[in-house]
Design a protein around this motif. Structure first.
Motif, PDB file in Angstrom:
ATOM      1  N   PHE A  16      29.620  -7.873  15.056  1.00  0.00           N
ATOM      2  CA  PHE A  16      29.159  -8.350  13.790  1.00  0.00           C
ATOM      3  C   PHE A  16      28.138  -7.692  13.388  1.00  0.00           C
ATOM      4  CE2 PHE A  16      30.877 -12.226  16.212  1.00  0.00           C
ATOM      5  CZ  PHE A  16      31.833 -12.379  15.596  1.00  0.00           C
ATOM      6  N   LEU A  41      29.222  -6.241   7.174  1.00  0.00           N
ATOM      7  CA  LEU A  41      29.995  -7.256   7.923  1.00  0.00           C
ATOM      8  C   LEU A  41      31.058  -7.670   6.921  1.00  0.00           C
ATOM      9  CD1 LEU A  41      30.071  -9.208  10.317  1.00  0.00           C
ATOM     10  CD2 LEU A  41      28.347 -10.699   8.637  1.00  0.00           C
ATOM     11  N   ARG A  43      26.223 -22.297  13.883  1.00  0.00           N
ATOM     12  CA  ARG A  43      27.233 -22.793  14.180  1.00  0.00           C
ATOM     13  C   ARG A  43      27.398 -24.393  13.920  1.00  0.00           C
ATOM     14  NH1 ARG A  43      24.802 -25.976  16.367  1.00  0.00           N
ATOM     15  NH2 ARG A  43      24.421 -26.485  18.436  1.00  0.00           N
ATOM     16  N   LYS A  81      20.935 -23.341   6.824  1.00  0.00           N
ATOM     17  CA  LYS A  81      19.745 -22.863   7.926  1.00  0.00           C
ATOM     18  C   LYS A  81      19.367 -24.513   8.472  1.00  0.00           C
ATOM     19  CE  LYS A  81      18.156 -18.816   5.746  1.00  0.00           C
ATOM     20  NZ  LYS A  81      17.092 -17.876   5.309  1.00  0.00           N
ATOM     21  N   ARG A 108      27.051 -16.688   9.672  1.00  0.00           N
ATOM     22  CA  ARG A 108      25.836 -15.739   9.394  1.00  0.00           C
ATOM     23  C   ARG A 108      25.364 -15.936   8.202  1.00  0.00           C
ATOM     24  NH1 ARG A 108      23.717 -10.554  11.329  1.00  0.00           N
ATOM     25  NH2 ARG A 108      21.379 -10.854  10.742  1.00  0.00           N
ATOM     26  N   ASN A 159      24.780  -5.914  11.528  1.00  0.00           N
ATOM     27  CA  ASN A 159      23.625  -6.971  11.003  1.00  0.00           C
ATOM     28  C   ASN A 159      23.526  -6.849   9.385  1.00  0.00           C
ATOM     29  OD1 ASN A 159      22.527  -7.388  13.418  1.00  0.00           O
ATOM     30  ND2 ASN A 159      21.817  -5.464  13.576  1.00  0.00           N
ATOM     31  N   ARG A 196      20.351 -15.416  15.204  1.00  0.00           N
ATOM     32  CA  ARG A 196      20.578 -14.963  13.873  1.00  0.00           C
ATOM     33  C   ARG A 196      21.936 -15.525  13.393  1.00  0.00           C
ATOM     34  NH1 ARG A 196      21.041  -8.543  14.101  1.00  0.00           N
ATOM     35  NH2 ARG A 196      21.378  -9.256  16.289  1.00  0.00           N
ATOM     36  N   TYR A 197      22.552 -16.553  14.253  1.00  0.00           N
ATOM     37  CA  TYR A 197      23.665 -16.858  13.711  1.00  0.00           C
ATOM     38  C   TYR A 197      23.472 -18.482  13.944  1.00  0.00           C
ATOM     39  CZ  TYR A 197      25.271 -12.395  14.937  1.00  0.00           C
ATOM     40  OH  TYR A 197      25.530 -11.018  15.078  1.00  0.00           O
ATOM     41  N   LEU A 200      21.839 -15.270  20.308  1.00  0.00           N
ATOM     42  CA  LEU A 200      22.486 -15.869  18.977  1.00  0.00           C
ATOM     43  C   LEU A 200      21.826 -16.253  18.070  1.00  0.00           C
ATOM     44  CD1 LEU A 200      25.430 -17.569  20.721  1.00  0.00           C
ATOM     45  CD2 LEU A 200      25.514 -15.111  20.242  1.00  0.00           C
ATOM     46  N   VAL A 258      29.141 -10.603  20.007  1.00  0.00           N
ATOM     47  CA  VAL A 258      27.766 -10.382  19.575  1.00  0.00           C
ATOM     48  C   VAL A 258      27.206  -8.981  20.155  1.00  0.00           C
ATOM     49  CG1 VAL A 258      25.199 -10.878  19.169  1.00  0.00           C
ATOM     50  CG2 VAL A 258      27.281 -12.567  18.331  1.00  0.00           C
ATOM     51  N   HIS A 284      35.002 -13.441   7.493  1.00  0.00           N
ATOM     52  CA  HIS A 284      35.010 -12.090   8.183  1.00  0.00           C
ATOM     53  C   HIS A 284      36.453 -11.789   8.138  1.00  0.00           C
ATOM     54  CE1 HIS A 284      35.335  -9.626  11.860  1.00  0.00           C
ATOM     55  NE2 HIS A 284      34.077  -9.242  11.381  1.00  0.00           N
ATOM     56  N   LEU A 336      32.308 -16.495  10.374  1.00  0.00           N
ATOM     57  CA  LEU A 336      32.675 -15.399  11.547  1.00  0.00           C
ATOM     58  C   LEU A 336      34.014 -15.662  11.974  1.00  0.00           C
ATOM     59  CD1 LEU A 336      29.269 -14.470  12.423  1.00  0.00           C
ATOM     60  CD2 LEU A 336      30.337 -13.135  10.957  1.00  0.00           C
TER      61      LEU A 336
END
Length: 157
Positions: free
Chosen positions: A140, A147, A86, A71, A101, A142, A83-84, A81, A135, A19, A113
């Protein structure tokens, strides 16, 4: 998508982007600090310096751990969160979190990010609280195109 979109690098078949305003800035600042320490410290002290170890852990996390299976359930977040992802632990100091992401259509891309710190549950500066606010505020977008803006290249580059 433009031909001018430039990935930072490719790892395990995934294009990795930073990002630009958040993690890109954090990573560059960390890189600059590590470079400065390299010039100032003796080798033994440099290798054990906390900043150098943090930079190394982040680099390994991005290049191998996240990109091997972005994933994976160990990266999954829930609720607002979902869709994100960590990364926590896996070499990072205990109070750091690396948020990202994943986009898998039309190409395989991971956008790193933000590096969040500190992790102190319940505190208003807790990295999950801060990230959730980012968020909710639309920090951020979509789509990958929004992005990670396309890079304007000139013939000089």
């Amino acid at each position: 998508m433009s031909l001018y979109r430039i990935a930072k690098f490719v790892s395990n078949g995934w294009e990795i982007y930073f990002h630009p305003q958040l993690f890109g800035t954090q990573y560059q600042e960390l890189f600059d600090r590590v470079s400065s320490l390299r010039e100032k410290l003796p080798e033994a002290e440099y290798k054990t310096h906390a900043t150098v170890k943090l930079f190394a852990a982040i680099t390994v996390a991005i290049e191998t751990k996240i990109s091997s299976d972005p994933k994976a359930s160990s990266f999954t977040l829930t609720g607002a969160l979902k869709r994100y992802g960590r990364l926590k632990k896996m070499g990072l100091p205990s109070r750091y979190r690396l948020f990202f992401r994943v986009f898998d259509t039309p190409l395989k891309a991971i956008v790193i990010l933000w590096l969040g710190f500190p992790r102190k549950e319940g505190a208003k500066d807790d990295c999950y609280e801060v990230f959730t606010k980012m968020v909710e505020q639309g920090t951020f977008p979509n789509s990958l195109d929004e992005l990670v803006p396309e890079t304007d290249m000139t013939e000089d580059e």
